[in-house]
Design an enzyme around this catalytic site. Structure first.
Site, PDB file in Angstrom:
ATOM      1  N   HIS A 277      -1.493  11.071   6.351  1.00  0.00           N
ATOM      2  CA  HIS A 277      -2.307  10.543   5.262  1.00  0.00           C
ATOM      3  C   HIS A 277      -2.910   9.183   5.589  1.00  0.00           C
ATOM      4  O   HIS A 277      -4.134   9.030   5.567  1.00  0.00           O
ATOM      5  CB  HIS A 277      -1.476  10.430   3.977  1.00  0.00           C
ATOM      6  CG  HIS A 277      -2.230   9.821   2.832  1.00  0.00           C
ATOM      7  ND1 HIS A 277      -2.914  10.575   1.904  1.00  0.00           N
ATOM      8  CD2 HIS A 277      -2.429   8.526   2.477  1.00  0.00           C
ATOM      9  CE1 HIS A 277      -3.502   9.768   1.035  1.00  0.00           C
ATOM     10  NE2 HIS A 277      -3.215   8.521   1.364  1.00  0.00           N
TER      11      HIS A 277
ATOM     12  N   GLU B 225     -10.044   3.194 -23.085  1.00  0.00           N
ATOM     13  CA  GLU B 225     -10.704   2.001 -22.559  1.00  0.00           C
ATOM     14  C   GLU B 225     -10.941   2.068 -21.059  1.00  0.00           C
ATOM     15  O   GLU B 225     -12.000   1.670 -20.563  1.00  0.00           O
ATOM     16  CB  GLU B 225      -9.888   0.740 -22.888  1.00  0.00           C
ATOM     17  CG  GLU B 225      -9.876   0.352 -24.342  1.00  0.00           C
ATOM     18  CD  GLU B 225      -8.737   1.007 -25.107  1.00  0.00           C
ATOM     19  OE1 GLU B 225      -8.545   0.662 -26.292  1.00  0.00           O
ATOM     20  OE2 GLU B 225      -8.033   1.850 -24.508  1.00  0.00           O
TER      21      GLU B 225
ATOM     22  N   HIS C 291      -7.324   6.688   7.466  1.00  0.00           N
ATOM     23  CA  HIS C 291      -6.740   7.892   6.882  1.00  0.00           C
ATOM     24  C   HIS C 291      -7.380   9.130   7.507  1.00  0.00           C
ATOM     25  O   HIS C 291      -8.432   9.586   7.050  1.00  0.00           O
ATOM     26  CB  HIS C 291      -6.969   7.908   5.365  1.00  0.00           C
ATOM     27  CG  HIS C 291      -6.372   6.732   4.651  1.00  0.00           C
ATOM     28  ND1 HIS C 291      -6.895   5.471   4.744  1.00  0.00           N
ATOM     29  CD2 HIS C 291      -5.285   6.650   3.825  1.00  0.00           C
ATOM     30  CE1 HIS C 291      -6.164   4.641   3.993  1.00  0.00           C
ATOM     31  NE2 HIS C 291      -5.193   5.337   3.434  1.00  0.00           N
TER      32      HIS C 291
ATOM     33  N   HIS D 150      -2.135  -7.947 -30.734  1.00  0.00           N
ATOM     34  CA  HIS D 150      -3.587  -7.812 -30.782  1.00  0.00           C
ATOM     35  C   HIS D 150      -4.313  -9.155 -30.633  1.00  0.00           C
ATOM     36  O   HIS D 150      -5.546  -9.170 -30.618  1.00  0.00           O
ATOM     37  CB  HIS D 150      -4.002  -7.161 -32.106  1.00  0.00           C
ATOM     38  CG  HIS D 150      -3.769  -5.682 -32.134  1.00  0.00           C
ATOM     39  ND1 HIS D 150      -2.543  -5.125 -31.877  1.00  0.00           N
ATOM     40  CD2 HIS D 150      -4.613  -4.640 -32.387  1.00  0.00           C
ATOM     41  CE1 HIS D 150      -2.628  -3.804 -31.972  1.00  0.00           C
ATOM     42  NE2 HIS D 150      -3.878  -3.487 -32.286  1.00  0.00           N
TER      43      HIS D 150
END
Length: 692
Positions: free
Chosen positions: A270, A436, A35, A498
């Site tokens: 890029h 999380e 890159h 869950h």
């Protein structure tokens, strides 16, 4: 305005910046992979930071009070390697010439532990952003706990270069929100605002006002319209360093592939080499010699290498200050030295409780909380929290305070568990919020910073939300502890959303991650011994919501067998079993009950508790064969998760009682019964094995 100049008489700044640019471009071109766009446009900001602000010692990349640097835009690794080489790290030019090649220490994205001077492994976008937040938290916590007015032995900044892609990723939003709330004033990011991604310009998908967004997060923002204006970059960094109550984002407008006549400001710059002809044109455009490649002017080399003597002097001054600190505060200094050296083998484990036999028992999440609170006072490295689930994960460290900005408490309503220690950066309870993924990346940053043993907690099913960070922790060999509770369908009424079923197998698939699912309170205590003593690896503790029996260890083997991954819990009376029952976690209590029923039928049974596949697989073959003798083919494994992976332990003649479908909403005991986790079903499956 001090702009980058081109032509036959460049300034020293121009010379150094173009040296960075074309070392990077030549490395990418020689590799025919990489890159080049970011190194071309971000070289000025990197140059200003590394030569005028960054406190570091190339001769000792792990000096504890160095500034931390994170290249969150890890695809621009050639720029970082150029900086490391030029400033005198143990990274010879030959390694830049071997960029992205087999056996080199210059991989396509930076890797901690491989390249001297690389603090964190980056590349997956947004991860480095979160890592930097963790580093800033670790610095603030250690400084608050150990600095004194007359001795500031922990005093450094965390810097980073972030990209458009970083800011698009959700993990960066999570981490930025928390960093703003925490007022991490020593966190400074330079945003390479080139407005191009790998496939298109950002106006195709990313048109929000980034400055106002970070203002709303509580950050100090500065907009720099010209990424080549080194004076403006320097002034902005000065202002950011002076801002003590807000993290800083410098939005530096750059042009990807700067100087490339045909590829500047295009996505073609890029992620692919410029091509030999475009490299020549770019060098010509910026007044750089077209040959030879990897050209380093002596004047630039001399200027960059000033970092060696400057860094040595900085570290020496710090060491002298630390000696004075030791003389004034010997106990504090001894404790801090242990943290800096990660030598916390002090008398912490003698505080771990032993749990009496109890048929009713307790949830292993509860036992874990008791162990954590027993050892935390003796284990000053331990710091962490949960993704807004402390009351359910039992991970609050009572009396050790909350890591929050110093000042008057803003809490309203009922005081939370463990908050009695007050609010300050010295607190050891972190509140990640419902974030999380950021929690995982922040833990990684804290561990990479050093001086901490970070833990983070959530329900096992939500381990998926931080899985990319778990993978990077394993890749980096970081010592972090995950506390995953509510580990099976037995959690009950919350239902299939869950109830984890595939998560255990998913975690066990991560190389170098240790997964431990203890059977009872005493195995949980032993699991924490493993978690703290482990070095160079992350560990996941997988714990129950429901109560499980605390086994009578006068009748069953000692729980320290957990440290070998699996052990014989109980054996046939004559020591010659014809059947082996294997289980982990809560299902060990189930096979214990089945064992008693089978013995009553004169079936010779061996019980094996297998809390950790990874630890067991690392044992000598001889030990593994004593636990699971190859001659005994009748084996039944019992675990309330998917069966994937268990067949290597039960063999072709064995069986697995598992959960290979999603759960349902019902009380936990009903779930277990309906899914076949009953004594009668275990016995029936076991007897069928003997009839084959």
């Amino acid at each position: 305005m001090n702009h980058i100049a081109s032509g036959p008489n460049p300034t020293l700044d121009d010379l150094c910046i173009n040296t960075l640019r074309f070392l990077s471009v030549d490395a990418v071109q020689q590799a025919n992979s990489g890159h080049p766009g970011l190194p071309l446009d971000a070289a000025p900001m990197a140059y200003v930071l590394w030569t005028r602000f960054l406190k570091h010692n190339p001769g000792n990349p792990r000096w504890f009070d160095r500034d931390r640097f994170v290249l969150s835009a890890g695809h621009g690794s050639a720029l970082l390697y150029s900086l490391l080489h030029l400033t005198g790290y143990d990274l010879p030019l030959s390694q830049l010439q071997q960029f992205r090649k087999w056996g080199s220490i210059t991989p396509g994205h930076p890797e901690r532990g491989l390249t001297p001077g690389v603090d964190v492994t980056t590349g997956p976008l947004g991860q480095g952003f979160g890592n930097g937040v963790g580093m800033a938290i670790a610095e603030a916590n250690l400084a608050a706990r150990y600095n004194r007015d007359d001795c500031r032995v922990i005093d450094h900044f965390t810097y980073g270069i972030v990209s458009d892609g970083d800011l698009m990723e959700g993990i960066a939003s999570e981490a930025a929100s928390l960093a703003g709330h925490l007022q991490l004033g020593k966190l400074i990011y330079l945003y390479d605002d080139n407005r191009i991604t790998l496939s298109a310009a950002t106006d195709m998908a990313f048109t929000e006002d980034r400055a106002r967004r970070f203002d709303a997060y509580g950050w100090h923002t500065q907009v720099l319209p010209d990424g080549n204006d080194v004076a403006a970059i320097g002034h902005a960094l000065d202002a950011a360093r002076a801002e003590s109550t807000r993290p800083s984002l410098l939005l530096v407008r750059t042009h990807i592939g700067y100087g490339s006549p045909n590829k500047q400001d295009t996505f073609e710059a890029h992620g692919s080499p410029l091509g030999a002809e475009e490299v020549r044109l770019t060098k010509r455009n910026l007044g750089w010699p077209e040959e030879p490649p990897f050209h380093v002017p002596e004047q630039a080399n001399t200027h960059f290498r000033e970092a060696v003597s400057r860094g040595k002097q900085s570290e020496q001054a710090w060491r002298e200050g630390f000696s004075a600190y030791e003389a004034k505060y010997p106990e504090l200094a001894a404790e801090l030295r242990q943290l800096m050296e990660e030598a916390w083998d002090i008398d912490w484990d003698s505080a771990i409780p032993q749990f009496p036999a109890d048929a009713k028992g307790m949830a292993t999440r509860v036992a874990s909380g008791k162990v954590m609170n027993a050892i935390a006072g003796r284990l000053p490295a331990l710091i962490g929290g949960s993704a807004d689930l402390d009351p359910s994960t039992y991970t609050a460290l009572t009396g050790l305070g909350d890591f929050q900005p110093p000042g008057e408490s803003r809490r309203s309503g009922q005081d939370r568990q463990g908050s009695q220690g007050g609010w300050s950066y010295a607190g050891r309870n972190l509140h990640f919020g419902v974030r999380e993924h950021a929690m995982g990346a922040i833990m990684n940053g804290m561990a990479a910073h050093g001086g901490t043993l970070p833990f983070g907690a959530t329900f096992l099913v939500f381990s998926d939300y931080l899985r990319p960070s778990i993978r990077l922790a394993a890749l980096m060999g970081l010592h972090v502890v995950y506390v995953f509770t509510h580990d099976s369908i037995a959690l009950g009424e919350d239902g299939s959303t869950h109830q984890p079923v595939e998560q255990l197998a998913s975690l066990r698939a991560v190389p170098r991650l240790i997964v431990v699912r203890p059977a009872d309170a005493n195995e949980t205590a032993s699991a924490w011994r493993v978690a703290v003593r482990t070095r160079g690896r992350p560990i996941a503790l997988v714990l129950t919501r429901q109560n499980v029996p605390t086994l009578d260890r006068t009748q069953f083997a000692a729980a320290d067998g957990l440290q070998r991954g699996a052990y014989v819990l109980a054996d046939a009376p004559d020591g010659k079993p014809e059947l082996i029952l294997i289980a982990s976690g809560s299902e060990v209590g189930l096979i214990v009950a089945a064992y008693r029923q089978l013995l009553a039928l004169n079936i010779k049974v061996r019980l094996v508790s297998m809390p950790s596949w990874e630890l067991f697989d690392e044992q000598p073959q001889a030990y593994r064969d004593t636990v699971l003798p190859p001659a005994i083919g009748a084996r039944l494994a019992v675990e309330a998760g998917v069966s994937q992976g268990w067949h290597r332990y039960v063999g072709e003649h064995g069986d697995v009682l598992a959960v290979d479908r999603f759960g349902a909403s019902a009380p936990g005991e009903v779930m277990l019964r309906e899914y076949g986790f009953t004594v009668d079903n275990v016995c029936q499956r076991a007897l069928m094995l003997l009839q084959r």
